[in-house]
Design a protein around this motif. Sequence first.
Motif, PDB file in Angstrom:
ATOM      1  N   ASP A  62       4.877  -1.418 -10.599  1.00  0.00           N
ATOM      2  CA  ASP A  62       4.819  -1.351  -9.140  1.00  0.00           C
ATOM      3  C   ASP A  62       3.470  -0.846  -8.601  1.00  0.00           C
ATOM      4  O   ASP A  62       2.929  -1.405  -7.662  1.00  0.00           O
ATOM      5  N   HIS A  63       2.879   0.153  -9.235  1.00  0.00           N
ATOM      6  CA  HIS A  63       1.693   0.795  -8.671  1.00  0.00           C
ATOM      7  C   HIS A  63       0.474  -0.120  -8.566  1.00  0.00           C
ATOM      8  O   HIS A  63      -0.259  -0.101  -7.589  1.00  0.00           O
ATOM      9  N   ASN A  64       0.238  -0.872  -9.638  1.00  0.00           N
ATOM     10  CA  ASN A  64      -0.979  -1.682  -9.747  1.00  0.00           C
ATOM     11  C   ASN A  64      -0.856  -3.089  -9.212  1.00  0.00           C
ATOM     12  O   ASN A  64      -1.837  -3.821  -9.138  1.00  0.00           O
ATOM     13  N   VAL A  65       0.362  -3.499  -8.936  1.00  0.00           N
ATOM     14  CA  VAL A  65       0.663  -4.910  -8.747  1.00  0.00           C
ATOM     15  C   VAL A  65       0.043  -5.479  -7.457  1.00  0.00           C
ATOM     16  O   VAL A  65       0.245  -4.913  -6.386  1.00  0.00           O
ATOM     17  N   PRO A  66      -0.695  -6.576  -7.560  1.00  0.00           N
ATOM     18  CA  PRO A  66      -1.212  -7.203  -6.333  1.00  0.00           C
ATOM     19  C   PRO A  66      -0.042  -7.741  -5.510  1.00  0.00           C
ATOM     20  O   PRO A  66       0.963  -8.178  -6.070  1.00  0.00           O
ATOM     21  N   THR A  67      -0.172  -7.713  -4.196  1.00  0.00           N
ATOM     22  CA  THR A  67       0.956  -8.127  -3.357  1.00  0.00           C
ATOM     23  C   THR A  67       0.758  -9.496  -2.719  1.00  0.00           C
ATOM     24  O   THR A  67       1.602  -9.958  -1.968  1.00  0.00           O
ATOM     25  N   VAL A  68      -0.386 -10.137  -3.003  1.00  0.00           N
ATOM     26  CA  VAL A  68      -0.559 -11.506  -2.510  1.00  0.00           C
ATOM     27  C   VAL A  68      -0.018 -12.454  -3.581  1.00  0.00           C
ATOM     28  O   VAL A  68       0.898 -13.229  -3.339  1.00  0.00           O
TER      29      VAL A  68
END
Lengths: 471, 201
Positions: A62-68
């Motif tokens: 969750d912390h590092n994950v890109p959201t696009v």
Amino acid sequence: MGKTLFEKVWDAHVVKQLPDGQALLYIDLHLVHEVTSPQAFAGLRFAKRSVRQPSQTFATMDHNVPTVNPTDVRDAIAKKQIETLMENCREFNVSLAGLDSPFQGIVHVIGPELGLTLPGKTIVCGDSHTSTHGAFGALAFGIGTSEVEHVLATQCLWQNKPKTMRIRLNGSLQPGITAKDVILGLIAKYGVNFGTGYVVEYAGTLISQLSMEQRMTICNMSIEFGARAGMMAPDETTIAYVKGRQHAPYGEAWEAAVSEWKSLVSDADAQFDVDIEFDVESLEPQVTWGTNPGMGGSVNGVVPDPADAATETEARAIRQALEYMGLEPGTKISEIPIQHVFIGSCTNARIEDLRLAAAIVKGRKVAEGVHAMVVPGSKQVKQQAEEEGLHEVFLAAGFEWREPGCSMCLGMNPDIIPAGERSASTSNRNFEGRQGRGARTHLVSPAMAAAAAIAGHFVDVRTFQSEGVTA
Amino acid sequence: MEPLVKHEGKVVCMNRLNVDTDQIIPKQFLKRIERDGFGEFLFYDWRYQADGTPNANFELNTARAQGATILLADENFGCGSSREHAVWALADYGFRVVIAPSFADIFFNNCFKNGVLPIVIPTDVRKELAETHANGQWERATVDLEAQVIETDCGHRIAFEVDAHKRYMLLNGLDDIGLTLQYEADIRAYEANRKAYQFVY
């Protein structure tokens, strides 16, 4: 003498009590994410140890994950960390809700959603916002990576018994006031370390009026006033929420569990080390102006003057905060312009939060010069929101609609705010640099963030709702 | 883990309340999968300007602070995120002892796992130490964990207390997991009697 809720859960998990005060506490559920676990798994591997209870260990990213585009991780070091979690879960046989899973999301959103979080459990995670799960009557707290390794290897932790505090939240929330305003108001009143060394039980007449999602928002931010954990006694609302979820007990086990849970209340004659009462009836919408969650107050207030501080140390802290925030004493909070709006995080990215924000945004447009985004807390929240058409409301207003993750709450992924720019954020920390070096964070509720997005500055969501704004 | 019995070193004083772990080690440095090498990023956003040059005004960058191994901090040090990277960064930079009137719980526990001793002293004692240090009356201190006393080179003598279990582990440099595994039979007995709600279905 009777026992508190906390003492009941604690006592049920003591494997061994040592005479020096240390207790070996059994951990029922261990949640794992990519940032605080690699060194723990490496430690296991080095010592040729295994994970004692893989079935009680659950991982996500969750912390590092890109959201696009979540699978397009361009930061090589972040990518390595995500891949390391995948390898570790495979090697040590731990369940993983990875980027390709329909259950991926922020660890503190998916735990409850999947029925992993249950009343009475002891729950840990290498993340301070593990206090969220206390909303179910679990004893849940954040731990460091050495302790993550310890729990992986032994399913236990050495703990000194914390002190107990009860906070009676009394009254009802007035229209436009949310659970976020309750917790921000509480921290603004008592300060950022009044809970240090304590497990807090939230009680009082408010609790039974709150949904599980509102309860989670309050417990989530217990750590922001230093509490080891925040708890609420499970009730019918809790049991109804848990029932039928993917990893919850069923059949006879369900019946047995429910009968156990009914005893999870503080006895009438239980004693707390500290007992306080906080009236929520007169709360106004909260906005932080400084660089910790306690530096805040009503949207109808002004930026404080360091000259009014009680001590020189406090005055210095306020001066330092105002300098970082680029604010002058006496400025009306409602006149502070914002450039960014972030609706997301483990505090406020559940379906009710998104519904609340969408109701404000509907039929209106994001103010010119404001970049606004919604980052749902999990894949399941995102799907639910899309089924309800909330994404269309946000997109039509000019918000971005992203994929789940921690995102701009801490900006470990590409979602950061440029230096000197200001955000209205539904997250939990307004520390210096939290959302990007030099970025200025103001913590608010989802309703207040949505209203700020439309107005371009902070606005009392109660007047905003009644007067309306032409799109 | 390296034991800590007695430590003598130079002291640097930081007069800031509520120093959070986001300041101690900013998030952009949490992506590494190793445990070492975090010292160069300690207090990064305060220690360096945006262009990467050192910020001369920051406490650790003064000539007097060079080589310090003991940090005299203020109230609620280490609040916020549970990131153990904060302690790794302090230790890797060279700090063995942090002294403050109060610490955040998770940070406090993390210190002991990494051979760093956090010492709680009363607020008025902290004030006296900070003022005399600022006046140049002293530079160095000896911290004796066995005797539980701090002595400064200008004659302060401050007794402190550390939880007996944590003290024993740190004095001997012991790994908690090794200790816990001695209780395997107890853990197994506990697991045999768990309730329905303690499982994942």
